[in-house]
Write a protein that holds these residues in place. Structure first.
Motif, PDB file in Angstrom:
ATOM      1  N   ALA A 120       0.837  -1.206   0.000  1.00  0.00           N
ATOM      2  CA  ALA A 120       0.000   0.000   0.000  1.00  0.00           C
ATOM      3  C   ALA A 120       0.873   1.258   0.000  1.00  0.00           C
ATOM      4  N   ARG A 121       1.998   1.217   0.715  1.00  0.00           N
ATOM      5  CA  ARG A 121       2.917   2.370   0.718  1.00  0.00           C
ATOM      6  C   ARG A 121       3.493   2.602  -0.669  1.00  0.00           C
ATOM      7  N   LYS A 122       3.824   1.521  -1.371  1.00  0.00           N
ATOM      8  CA  LYS A 122       4.363   1.668  -2.725  1.00  0.00           C
ATOM      9  C   LYS A 122       3.318   2.308  -3.636  1.00  0.00           C
ATOM     10  N   LEU A 123       2.084   1.824  -3.586  1.00  0.00           N
ATOM     11  CA  LEU A 123       1.008   2.410  -4.390  1.00  0.00           C
ATOM     12  C   LEU A 123       0.774   3.879  -4.020  1.00  0.00           C
ATOM     13  N   PHE A 124       0.823   4.154  -2.726  1.00  0.00           N
ATOM     14  CA  PHE A 124       0.616   5.519  -2.253  1.00  0.00           C
ATOM     15  C   PHE A 124       1.699   6.453  -2.804  1.00  0.00           C
ATOM     16  N   TYR A 125       2.945   6.040  -2.725  1.00  0.00           N
ATOM     17  CA  TYR A 125       4.030   6.913  -3.181  1.00  0.00           C
ATOM     18  C   TYR A 125       4.100   6.995  -4.704  1.00  0.00           C
ATOM     19  N   ASP A 126       3.614   5.977  -5.394  1.00  0.00           N
ATOM     20  CA  ASP A 126       3.471   6.091  -6.852  1.00  0.00           C
ATOM     21  C   ASP A 126       2.415   7.151  -7.183  1.00  0.00           C
ATOM     22  N   LEU A 127       1.298   7.109  -6.468  1.00  0.00           N
ATOM     23  CA  LEU A 127       0.247   8.108  -6.644  1.00  0.00           C
ATOM     24  C   LEU A 127       0.782   9.502  -6.316  1.00  0.00           C
ATOM     25  N   LEU A 128       1.509   9.611  -5.234  1.00  0.00           N
ATOM     26  CA  LEU A 128       2.068  10.899  -4.818  1.00  0.00           C
ATOM     27  C   LEU A 128       3.014  11.445  -5.886  1.00  0.00           C
ATOM     28  N   GLY A 129       3.840  10.593  -6.440  1.00  0.00           N
ATOM     29  CA  GLY A 129       4.769  11.026  -7.489  1.00  0.00           C
ATOM     30  C   GLY A 129       4.050  11.500  -8.737  1.00  0.00           C
ATOM     31  N   ARG A 130       3.080  10.702  -9.197  1.00  0.00           N
ATOM     32  CA  ARG A 130       2.314  11.093 -10.395  1.00  0.00           C
ATOM     33  C   ARG A 130       1.516  12.370 -10.159  1.00  0.00           C
TER      34      ARG A 130
END
Length: 166
Positions: free
Chosen positions: A135-145
């Motif tokens: 979930a952290r990986k998905l969250f930080y991918d979202l944050l980056g995009r």
């Protein structure tokens, strides 16, 4: 004979001068409209843009304890930013943009606000536990995009603003 030449030339000169005065007046009104809108942005929109950037930076800095951050402060900061954005959106919508450049800036600002509202809502609902690595990986991918998309919109806004600030 001289009167026949002088009268048309005088008429042309008067028409040219009148056209020049109208053009200068129109350009002054455009600039006045643009700068008045920019002042509203200075007071209300740009502080939120800066505070949102600080919030996104904090999310990145607190990666290792992101769950704790959301419980302590993150949810409140997110909700306050969304509330402030809603107020600014209402103000921008209700501000007249009488000329093309001001209208382009207004449209861009409303796009940024809509993107930020959506982005903040996504962050709020996705806030991961610090122990859930997927979930952290998905969250930080979202944050980056999301931050890349907002940066693109801000660059477009700066291009519009740059037309009046040489």
């Amino acid at each position: 004979m001289k009167k026949k030449i002088i009268i048309p030339i005088s008429a042309v000169v008067v028409v040219l001068i009148a056209g020049l005065v109208i053009l200068i007046n129109d350009n002054d009104k455009k600039a006045e409209d643009f700068f008045a809108f920019r002042e509203l942005l200075d007071e209300d929109f740009f502080p939120i843009l800066r505070d949102s950037g600080d919030y996104f930076d904090t999310l990145i800095e607190r990666e290792n304890d992101i769950g704790t951050y959301f419980v302590e402060d993150g949810y409140d900061v997110n909700l306050k930013l969304k509330s402030r954005l809603k107020e600014v959106k209402y103000m921008v919508i209700n501000t007249d943009a009488n000329y093309e450049d001001t209208h382009a800036l207004k449209k861009n600002v409303l796009t940024i606000i809509a993107d930020m509202e959506h982005f903040l809502s996504s962050i709020y609902t996705m806030s991961p536990s610090q122990y859930d690595f997927e979930a952290r990986k998905l969250f930080y991918d979202l944050l980056g995009r999301g931050t890349e998309d907002l940066a693109k919109q801000v660059r477009e806004m700066n291009e519009i603003l740059g037309e009046y600030y040489h």
